[in-house]
Design a protein around this motif. Structure first.
Motif, PDB file in Angstrom:
ATOM      1  N   ASP A  12       0.783  -1.270  -0.013  1.00  0.00           N
ATOM      2  CA  ASP A  12       0.034   0.086  -0.055  1.00  0.00           C
ATOM      3  C   ASP A  12       1.104   1.178  -0.079  1.00  0.00           C
ATOM      4  O   ASP A  12       1.128   1.812   0.830  1.00  0.00           O
ATOM      5  CB  ASP A  12      -1.018  -0.069   1.181  1.00  0.00           C
ATOM      6  CG  ASP A  12      -1.854   1.183   1.222  1.00  0.00           C
ATOM      7  OD1 ASP A  12      -1.758   2.034   0.467  1.00  0.00           O
ATOM      8  OD2 ASP A  12      -2.731   0.805   2.054  1.00  0.00           O
ATOM      9  N   HIS A  13       1.286   1.664  -1.187  1.00  0.00           N
ATOM     10  CA  HIS A  13       2.204   2.803  -1.041  1.00  0.00           C
ATOM     11  C   HIS A  13       1.550   4.214  -0.776  1.00  0.00           C
ATOM     12  O   HIS A  13       2.402   4.877  -0.325  1.00  0.00           O
ATOM     13  CB  HIS A  13       2.675   3.061  -2.875  1.00  0.00           C
ATOM     14  CG  HIS A  13       3.340   2.057  -3.226  1.00  0.00           C
ATOM     15  ND1 HIS A  13       4.514   1.431  -2.958  1.00  0.00           N
ATOM     16  CD2 HIS A  13       3.014   0.913  -4.247  1.00  0.00           C
ATOM     17  CE1 HIS A  13       4.957   0.294  -3.453  1.00  0.00           C
ATOM     18  NE2 HIS A  13       3.963   0.038  -4.227  1.00  0.00           N
ATOM     19  N   GLU A  17       3.297   6.191   1.962  1.00  0.00           N
ATOM     20  CA  GLU A  17       3.656   7.720   1.817  1.00  0.00           C
ATOM     21  C   GLU A  17       3.092   8.464   2.902  1.00  0.00           C
ATOM     22  O   GLU A  17       3.750   9.619   3.241  1.00  0.00           O
ATOM     23  CB  GLU A  17       3.283   8.041   0.619  1.00  0.00           C
ATOM     24  CG  GLU A  17       3.835   9.463   0.042  1.00  0.00           C
ATOM     25  CD  GLU A  17       3.704   9.728  -1.383  1.00  0.00           C
ATOM     26  OE1 GLU A  17       4.003  10.954  -1.644  1.00  0.00           O
ATOM     27  OE2 GLU A  17       3.334   8.871  -2.119  1.00  0.00           O
ATOM     28  N   ALA A  42       9.581   8.361  -0.998  1.00  0.00           N
ATOM     29  CA  ALA A  42       8.434   7.484  -1.451  1.00  0.00           C
ATOM     30  C   ALA A  42       8.840   6.637  -2.660  1.00  0.00           C
ATOM     31  O   ALA A  42       8.647   5.614  -3.003  1.00  0.00           O
ATOM     32  CB  ALA A  42       7.111   8.405  -1.476  1.00  0.00           C
ATOM     33  N   ARG A  46       8.876   2.947  -3.638  1.00  0.00           N
ATOM     34  CA  ARG A  46       8.474   1.896  -4.851  1.00  0.00           C
ATOM     35  C   ARG A  46       9.421   1.534  -5.553  1.00  0.00           C
ATOM     36  O   ARG A  46       9.204   0.329  -5.967  1.00  0.00           O
ATOM     37  CB  ARG A  46       7.723   3.230  -5.605  1.00  0.00           C
ATOM     38  CG  ARG A  46       6.394   3.745  -4.943  1.00  0.00           C
ATOM     39  CD  ARG A  46       5.461   4.709  -5.791  1.00  0.00           C
ATOM     40  NE  ARG A  46       6.052   5.818  -6.377  1.00  0.00           N
ATOM     41  CZ  ARG A  46       5.986   7.089  -5.714  1.00  0.00           C
ATOM     42  NH1 ARG A  46       5.725   7.157  -4.472  1.00  0.00           N
ATOM     43  NH2 ARG A  46       6.877   7.996  -6.349  1.00  0.00           N
ATOM     44  N   GLY A  49      10.411  -1.678  -3.987  1.00  0.00           N
ATOM     45  CA  GLY A  49       9.434  -2.703  -4.165  1.00  0.00           C
ATOM     46  C   GLY A  49       9.365  -3.424  -5.548  1.00  0.00           C
ATOM     47  O   GLY A  49       8.924  -4.672  -5.398  1.00  0.00           O
TER      48      GLY A  49
END
Length: 142
Positions: A12-13, A17, A42, A46, A49
């Motif tokens: 769940d970005h 963030e 952030a 990502r 990830g």
């Protein structure tokens, strides 16, 4: 489970963030210079990830009221096993204002450096608000 860990494990970005302070500083395990700011941190998260496979936290260190927490993880990057730790400091509002990552062994750190290096143009574009598609197609990120 800490909200940071829950956001990372859920991918769940937006939630991740939301946990970052505007003035957060990210310190990489493979680059000397720290990266300041929420947008860049952030974007780096990502990117991480995208390069980590089989990422999982195996331990949390610190209590619910502690402003310093550690999250021990294991993952794979390009076939290399990586063990690491996310060291977080939380400001008076409960937001992450320091984010430091350490990894081992050296072969895992080298694989991570190479994989993140390959992502860095996209990470920079995301942090600056440019389209990642224009970067990957060879257009300028400016």
């Amino acid at each position: 489970m800490h909200p940071f860990r829950a956001a990372v494990e859920a991918g769940d970005h937006a939630a991740l963030e939301a946990l970052l302070a505007e003035d957060v500083v990210f310190t990489s395990p493979v680059v000397f210079k720290p990266y300041p700011g929420k947008a860049f941190t952030a974007a780096i998260l990502r990117g991480a990830g995208r390069v980590f496979q089989d990422f999982r936290y195996v331990r949390e260190i610190g209590g619910d009221d502690d402003r310093d927490r550690a999250f021990v993880f294991k993952a794979t990057v390009d076939g290399r096993e990586v063990h690491g730790c996310d060291f977080l400091h939380f400001d008076e509002d409960g937001l992450i204002d320091e984010f430091t990552v350490m990894v081992r062994p050296l072969s895992g750190a080298q694989a991570l450096a190479a994989a993140m290096g390959a992502q860095f143009e996209r990470i920079t574009a995301e942090a600056l608000g440019s389209s990642a598609e224009s970067v990957t197609s060879g257009e300028s990120a400016e």
